[in-house]
Design a protein around this motif. Structure first.
Motif, PDB file in Angstrom:
ATOM      1  N   LYS A 237       0.862  -1.178   0.000  1.00 48.21           N
ATOM      2  CA  LYS A 237       0.000   0.000   0.000  1.00 48.21           C
ATOM      3  C   LYS A 237       0.895   1.223   0.000  1.00 48.21           C
ATOM      4  CE  LYS A 237      -4.607  -0.776   1.540  1.00 48.21           C
ATOM      5  NZ  LYS A 237      -5.184  -1.466   2.686  1.00 48.21           N
ATOM      6  N   THR A 238       0.805   1.991  -1.041  1.00 44.25           N
ATOM      7  CA  THR A 238       1.664   3.157  -1.144  1.00 44.25           C
ATOM      8  C   THR A 238       0.922   4.392  -0.635  1.00 44.25           C
ATOM      9  OG1 THR A 238       2.684   2.164  -3.073  1.00 44.25           O
ATOM     10  CG2 THR A 238       3.087   4.503  -2.724  1.00 44.25           C
ATOM     11  N   MET A 239       1.601   5.103   0.252  1.00 46.22           N
ATOM     12  CA  MET A 239       1.035   6.367   0.717  1.00 46.22           C
ATOM     13  C   MET A 239       1.671   7.475  -0.113  1.00 46.22           C
ATOM     14  SD  MET A 239       1.046   7.862   4.573  1.00 46.22           S
ATOM     15  CE  MET A 239       2.789   8.254   4.728  1.00 46.22           C
ATOM     16  N   LYS A 240       0.837   8.156  -0.893  1.00 42.83           N
ATOM     17  CA  LYS A 240       1.391   9.216  -1.737  1.00 42.83           C
ATOM     18  C   LYS A 240       1.255  10.539  -0.999  1.00 42.83           C
ATOM     19  CE  LYS A 240       1.388  11.062  -6.350  1.00 42.83           C
ATOM     20  NZ  LYS A 240       0.435  11.940  -6.994  1.00 42.83           N
ATOM     21  N   LEU A 241       2.388  11.192  -0.800  1.00 39.87           N
ATOM     22  CA  LEU A 241       2.362  12.446  -0.053  1.00 39.87           C
ATOM     23  C   LEU A 241       1.852  13.576  -0.944  1.00 39.87           C
ATOM     24  CD1 LEU A 241       5.668  12.306   2.020  1.00 39.87           C
ATOM     25  CD2 LEU A 241       3.402  11.404   2.566  1.00 39.87           C
ATOM     26  N   GLY A 245       6.848  21.052  -1.460  1.00 38.74           N
ATOM     27  CA  GLY A 245       8.087  20.377  -1.103  1.00 38.74           C
ATOM     28  C   GLY A 245       8.332  20.414   0.397  1.00 38.74           C
ATOM     29  N   SER A 246       8.164  21.590   1.003  1.00 34.67           N
ATOM     30  CA  SER A 246       8.433  21.726   2.439  1.00 34.67           C
ATOM     31  C   SER A 246       7.474  20.873   3.255  1.00 34.67           C
ATOM     32  CB  SER A 246       8.257  23.180   2.900  1.00 34.67           C
ATOM     33  OG  SER A 246       8.997  24.023   2.087  1.00 34.67           O
ATOM     34  N   MET A 248       5.916  18.151   2.323  1.00 33.43           N
ATOM     35  CA  MET A 248       6.229  16.728   2.176  1.00 33.43           C
ATOM     36  C   MET A 248       7.482  16.375   2.979  1.00 33.43           C
ATOM     37  SD  MET A 248       5.194  15.611  -1.694  1.00 33.43           S
ATOM     38  CE  MET A 248       6.136  16.801  -2.610  1.00 33.43           C
ATOM     39  N   ALA A 249       8.478  17.287   2.961  1.00 36.40           N
ATOM     40  CA  ALA A 249       9.707  17.046   3.727  1.00 36.40           C
ATOM     41  C   ALA A 249       9.374  16.930   5.209  1.00 36.40           C
ATOM     42  CB  ALA A 249      10.706  18.177   3.488  1.00 36.40           C
ATOM     43  N   ARG A 250       8.451  17.763   5.686  1.00 36.03           N
ATOM     44  CA  ARG A 250       8.062  17.729   7.094  1.00 36.03           C
ATOM     45  C   ARG A 250       7.420  16.378   7.439  1.00 36.03           C
ATOM     46  NH1 ARG A 250       4.985  22.622   7.711  1.00 36.03           N
ATOM     47  NH2 ARG A 250       7.027  23.556   7.339  1.00 36.03           N
ATOM     48  N   VAL A 252       7.879  13.506   5.919  1.00 35.51           N
ATOM     49  CA  VAL A 252       8.871  12.427   5.908  1.00 35.51           C
ATOM     50  C   VAL A 252       9.696  12.457   7.189  1.00 35.51           C
ATOM     51  CG1 VAL A 252      10.962  11.556   4.774  1.00 35.51           C
ATOM     52  CG2 VAL A 252       8.985  12.208   3.400  1.00 35.51           C
ATOM     53  N   VAL A 253      10.109  13.654   7.606  1.00 35.05           N
ATOM     54  CA  VAL A 253      10.923  13.759   8.823  1.00 35.05           C
ATOM     55  C   VAL A 253      10.123  13.284  10.033  1.00 35.05           C
ATOM     56  CG1 VAL A 253      12.085  15.381  10.378  1.00 35.05           C
ATOM     57  CG2 VAL A 253      12.446  15.537   7.905  1.00 35.05           C
ATOM     58  N   LEU A 255       7.768  11.099  10.005  1.00 35.54           N
ATOM     59  CA  LEU A 255       7.695   9.644   9.899  1.00 35.54           C
ATOM     60  C   LEU A 255       8.983   8.978  10.399  1.00 35.54           C
ATOM     61  CD1 LEU A 255       5.993   8.060   6.919  1.00 35.54           C
ATOM     62  CD2 LEU A 255       8.165   7.076   7.579  1.00 35.54           C
ATOM     63  N   LEU A 256      10.120   9.574  10.055  1.00 31.57           N
ATOM     64  CA  LEU A 256      11.400   9.012  10.490  1.00 31.57           C
ATOM     65  C   LEU A 256      11.532   9.091  12.009  1.00 31.57           C
ATOM     66  CD1 LEU A 256      13.862  10.328   7.737  1.00 31.57           C
ATOM     67  CD2 LEU A 256      12.676   8.140   7.849  1.00 31.57           C
TER      68      LEU A 256
ATOM     69  N   ALA B 370       6.975   1.278  -3.195  1.00 24.50           N
ATOM     70  CA  ALA B 370       7.352   2.157  -2.089  1.00 24.50           C
ATOM     71  C   ALA B 370       6.202   2.255  -1.092  1.00 24.50           C
ATOM     72  CB  ALA B 370       7.688   3.539  -2.628  1.00 24.50           C
ATOM     73  N   HIS B 371       6.544   2.353   0.182  1.00 27.01           N
ATOM     74  CA  HIS B 371       5.517   2.569   1.200  1.00 27.01           C
ATOM     75  C   HIS B 371       5.106   4.032   1.221  1.00 27.01           C
ATOM     76  CE1 HIS B 371       7.820  -1.013   2.496  1.00 27.01           C
ATOM     77  NE2 HIS B 371       6.606  -1.490   2.632  1.00 27.01           N
ATOM     78  N   VAL B 372       6.092   4.892   0.950  1.00 29.54           N
ATOM     79  CA  VAL B 372       5.803   6.313   0.901  1.00 29.54           C
ATOM     80  C   VAL B 372       6.322   6.859  -0.424  1.00 29.54           C
ATOM     81  CG1 VAL B 372       6.188   8.544   2.001  1.00 29.54           C
ATOM     82  CG2 VAL B 372       6.001   6.484   3.407  1.00 29.54           C
ATOM     83  N   ALA B 373       5.440   7.535  -1.155  1.00 29.90           N
ATOM     84  CA  ALA B 373       5.816   8.062  -2.460  1.00 29.90           C
ATOM     85  C   ALA B 373       5.890   9.584  -2.391  1.00 29.90           C
ATOM     86  CB  ALA B 373       4.784   7.635  -3.499  1.00 29.90           C
ATOM     87  N   GLU B 380      15.625  19.757  -4.591  1.00 32.37           N
ATOM     88  CA  GLU B 380      14.862  20.654  -3.736  1.00 32.37           C
ATOM     89  C   GLU B 380      14.384  19.914  -2.483  1.00 32.37           C
ATOM     90  OE1 GLU B 380      11.866  22.740  -6.132  1.00 32.37           O
ATOM     91  OE2 GLU B 380      10.727  22.854  -4.259  1.00 32.37           O
ATOM     92  N   PHE B 381      13.938  18.678  -2.689  1.00 29.75           N
ATOM     93  CA  PHE B 381      13.352  17.931  -1.580  1.00 29.75           C
ATOM     94  C   PHE B 381      14.380  17.610  -0.503  1.00 29.75           C
ATOM     95  CE2 PHE B 381      11.984  14.073   0.617  1.00 29.75           C
ATOM     96  CZ  PHE B 381      10.738  14.494   1.069  1.00 29.75           C
ATOM     97  N   LYS B 384      15.102  20.610   1.553  1.00 32.04           N
ATOM     98  CA  LYS B 384      14.016  20.876   2.506  1.00 32.04           C
ATOM     99  C   LYS B 384      14.078  19.907   3.689  1.00 32.04           C
ATOM    100  CE  LYS B 384      11.209  23.979   0.283  1.00 32.04           C
ATOM    101  NZ  LYS B 384      12.230  24.768  -0.436  1.00 32.04           N
ATOM    102  N   MET B 385      14.405  18.660   3.388  1.00 27.00           N
ATOM    103  CA  MET B 385      14.453  17.667   4.465  1.00 27.00           C
ATOM    104  C   MET B 385      15.545  18.006   5.473  1.00 27.00           C
ATOM    105  SD  MET B 385      14.058  13.661   3.554  1.00 27.00           S
ATOM    106  CE  MET B 385      14.401  12.984   5.190  1.00 27.00           C
ATOM    107  N   GLU B 388      14.542  20.872   7.522  1.00 21.49           N
ATOM    108  CA  GLU B 388      13.531  20.449   8.483  1.00 21.49           C
ATOM    109  C   GLU B 388      14.188  19.802   9.716  1.00 21.49           C
ATOM    110  OE1 GLU B 388      10.315  21.021   8.291  1.00 21.49           O
ATOM    111  OE2 GLU B 388       9.742  19.838  10.058  1.00 21.49           O
TER     112      GLU B 388
END
Lengths: 266, 395
Positions: A237-241, A245-246, A248-250, A252-253, A255-256, B370-373, B380-381, B384-385, B388
């Motif tokens: 199951k893919t979760m599409k963000l 950009g900012s 999505m980066a937030r 992902v961080v 999630l980590l 992928a679990h997260v796409a 750029e990404f 940003k990461m 962050e």
């Protein structure tokens, strides 16, 4: 002295898809190229040629059009080409392919050394080299990383054994498969290509290979059968963000951090 | 001769087979369809011929008595008695396969002064470890090891032989398989056992997004190699097995390979052992982005890995390459950047616990597993990461 380099024509693209309706494999275009790992085998042959004055042969198995890959071998320094081409070779697996190529090599007089690339980009098995050596009953070393020494009796090579580095001698006749990076391959030379127009290319059918057992080639000589081919299914199951950009980066961080891959303080 | 045959009475020369053949193995020459040496027996032409003019001709073969071959033999990969973990993974898979056919799992260990190490394998529930302990066998030499392997197979007659797809395994297994004139399937990702002892072997094939299911129904043993980190390791259990000390005539151990020098290799960090991987692909164009990704890897205590293009361009060494021509990895987390996800690559990483893919092309196949796409510009990404993470540090 004669060196035989085993080469292969591979698809220029890795993109293959199965048509879901007809089940037909579709490649983008039909372009082919020389298996890139074979360039290192050719370059190794050239280095050995400099010290031993050996003659370099190239051999391949395929349709008539595979003659192009032999010519490419000429532009890299080979002087004689051998093409195993016959519908009797069709449907060959690793064992039948190795047997056919070994039988082709037997048609070349006084072969001292056989060199293969580490693997091909279309099959990726790395098995044909060692199997040719077994059919010909000669010793082999795979994954040669460095040619330490060479003379008219044999080779001294460095081999990667994962946790060990081994330097070993190997007397002719023998077979080696070489790692990428053993030598920097030269680009095909126009001068060599031009000189190559008169180099002989021998077409070998199964009947023309002396001593070849027809039961051991093609589909008949292949113990393995491809029962079916399919496109792998993904049950992930893919979760599409979404978002900028900012944003999505937030996500992902976060999630980590949730997964404790980033410590809370980091 | 076995192979595909065209029934010229039925064939109307429509050319569909020639057009559809993925290997350009069919051509119309002089008003006849000819099949050339490029044929891989995928049988698509046979399935799709509108006139059913193509059929498969089979040889009359002696049918093998499968009951003469039994048990599963696992080749033990080790360096001076230090057992490579792929061996434990193979034992795990072998036990599972053996259960289906109510047979046993045995190991073959070749080396010098290895009895103690061999004994430790009994902790995993194998029925026996066949040990060839001889100073001549201390280091891997393909010819000597083939002789020993042959000796072992001749007295055990195993139906399946599993070998780790390590550097020595991939050099040895083909040699032994060729000696027995039997089939060998490289880099299997799935292995299943049928009740008639046929081993179903699945591997990526033809260099593309295709899996092939391969069988070896009329030859034994059935040889397969499996890469490290593809199967799950065996669990320790009650000891039921025993050590068999085997010997081989000295005259069979006259390797033509002369060992001059053996040195332990300087061990570089191995991406197969990393918990976190940052994988870089063709979509990452500039050095500045690569450096940002290296920084991200540092922040996440991870290692950099890559796909084939970055090795071909010389940016990274092959040790860092994931995929069929590189390594297989099974980390807790892998983040892929600018990797489209050809099976060449994904075959080496799809066992990862968490896959986060960043790519500009929303149709990239990597997003399917992928679990997260994240559909975004990589450069750029990643910027940003990092902002962050560092931003949060300051709070």
């Amino acid at each position: 002295m004669n060196i035989v380099v085993c080469i292969k024509q591979v698809p220029a693209t890795q993109k293959v898809n199965v048509d879901p309706v007809t089940g037909v494999l579709k490649r983008d275009g039909v372009e082919t190229k020389l298996n890139p790992y074979d360039c290192y085998a050719m370059e190794t042959a050239l280095h050995i040629q400099k010290k031993t004055k050996a003659k370099i042969h190239v051999i391949t198995m395929g349709p008539n059009s595979a003659v192009d890959v032999l010519k490419e071998g000429f532009s890299l320094g080979a002087e004689e080409g051998w093409l195993l081409t016959d519908r009797k070779f069709a449907g060959a697996d690793v064992l039948a392919t190795s047997y056919a190529i070994a039988s082709g090599i037997r048609q070349i007089k006084d072969v001292d050394l056989i060199i293969c690339g580490k693997q091909t980009t279309d099959g990726d098995t790395a098995q044909v080299g060692p199997e040719i050596a077994e059919v010909l009953n000669i010793p082999h070393i795979s994954w040669v990383q460095e040619l330490v020494d060479v003379d008219d009796k044999g080779l001294t090579v460095r081999q990667d054994l994962s946790e060990l580095d081994m330097i070993a001698t190997l007397p002719y006749p023998c077979l080696i498969t070489v790692e990428k990076g053993i030598f920097q391959p030269n680009l095909p030379s126009y001068r060599k290509k031009k000189a190559a127009k008169d180099y002989p290319i021998h077409f070998l059918t199964a009947d023309q290979c002396e001593g070849l057992d027809q039961k051991r080639i093609g589909l008949s000589g292949s113990p393995t059968q491809v029962e079916r081919i399919f496109t792998p299914e993904h049950d992930v199951k893919t979760m599409k963000l979404e978002g900028t950009g900012s944003e999505m980066a937030r996500q992902v961080v976060k999630l980590l951090r949730d997964e404790k891959i980033l410590e809370a303080g980091e | 001769m076995a192979g595909l045959v065209i029934d010229e009475k039925k064939c109307v020369l429509c050319g569909l087979c020639a057009k559809q053949c993925p290997f350009q193995a069919m051509q119309i020459i002089n008003g006849k369809v000819e099949i050339n040496a490029a044929c891989k027996m995928c049988r698509l032409c046979l399935k799709n011929c509108p006139k059913q003019a193509i059929f498969e001709q089979k040889d009359d073969v002696t049918v093998l008595d499968k009951s003469e071959w039994k048990d599963i033999l696992v080749y033990v990969e080790h360096t001076d008695g230090k057992i490579h973990p792929v061996t434990i993974e193979l034992i795990g898979k072998a036990l599972e396969l053996a259960k289906v056919i109510h047979q046993k799992v045995r190991c073959l260990m070749i080396g010098s002064e290895i009895v103690e190490a061999a004994d430790s394998l009994l902790d995993y529930g194998v029925h026996s470890v066949e040990v060839y302990d001889n100073p001549q066998l201390r280091y891997f030499r393909s010819d000597n090891y083939t002789e020993v392997f042959e000796d072992c197979i001749l007295h055990l007659k195993p139906t399946v032989v599993l070998v780790g797809a390590t550097v020595s395994g991939r050099s040895l297994a083909p040699r032994v398989a060729a000696r027995f004139q039997t089939g060998l399937t490289a880099d299997c990702t799935v292995l299943e056992m049928r009740e008639n002892t046929d081993l179903v072997q699945i591997r990526p094939a033809f260099g593309g997004n295709i899996m092939a299911q391969i069988l070896n129904t009329n030859h034994r043993p059935q040889f397969a190699t499996v890469r490290y980190k593809v199967m799950d390791p065996a669990m320790k259990q009650d000891r039921v097995g025993e050590i068999h000390l085997c010997s081989i005539e000295d005259k069979k151990l006259c390797s033509k390979i002369g060992i001059c020098k053996v040195e332990p290799k300087v061990q570089q960090k191995n991406i197969s052992d990393a918990d976190v991987l940052i994988a870089i692909g063709r979509g990452v164009k500039d050095e500045k982005t690569i450096q940002l990704l290296e920084k991200l890897a540092q922040i996440l205590h991870g290692e950099i890995a890559c796909s084939r293009p970055l090795v071909e361009s010389g940016r990274y060494s092959v040790d860092r390459q994931i995929g069929l021509s590189g390594r297989t990895v099974k980390p807790k987390l892998i983040m892929t950047f600018g990797i489209s996800g050809a099976i060449q690559f994904t075959a080496g990483m799809k066992g990862a616990e968490k896959i986060i893919a960043v790519n500009l092309d929303e149709n990239a196949p990597i997003f399917e597993l992928a679990h997260v796409a994240v559909v975004a510009d990589v450069s750029e990404f990643v910027q940003k990461m990092i902002e962050e993470v560092e931003g949060k540090n300051r709070v």
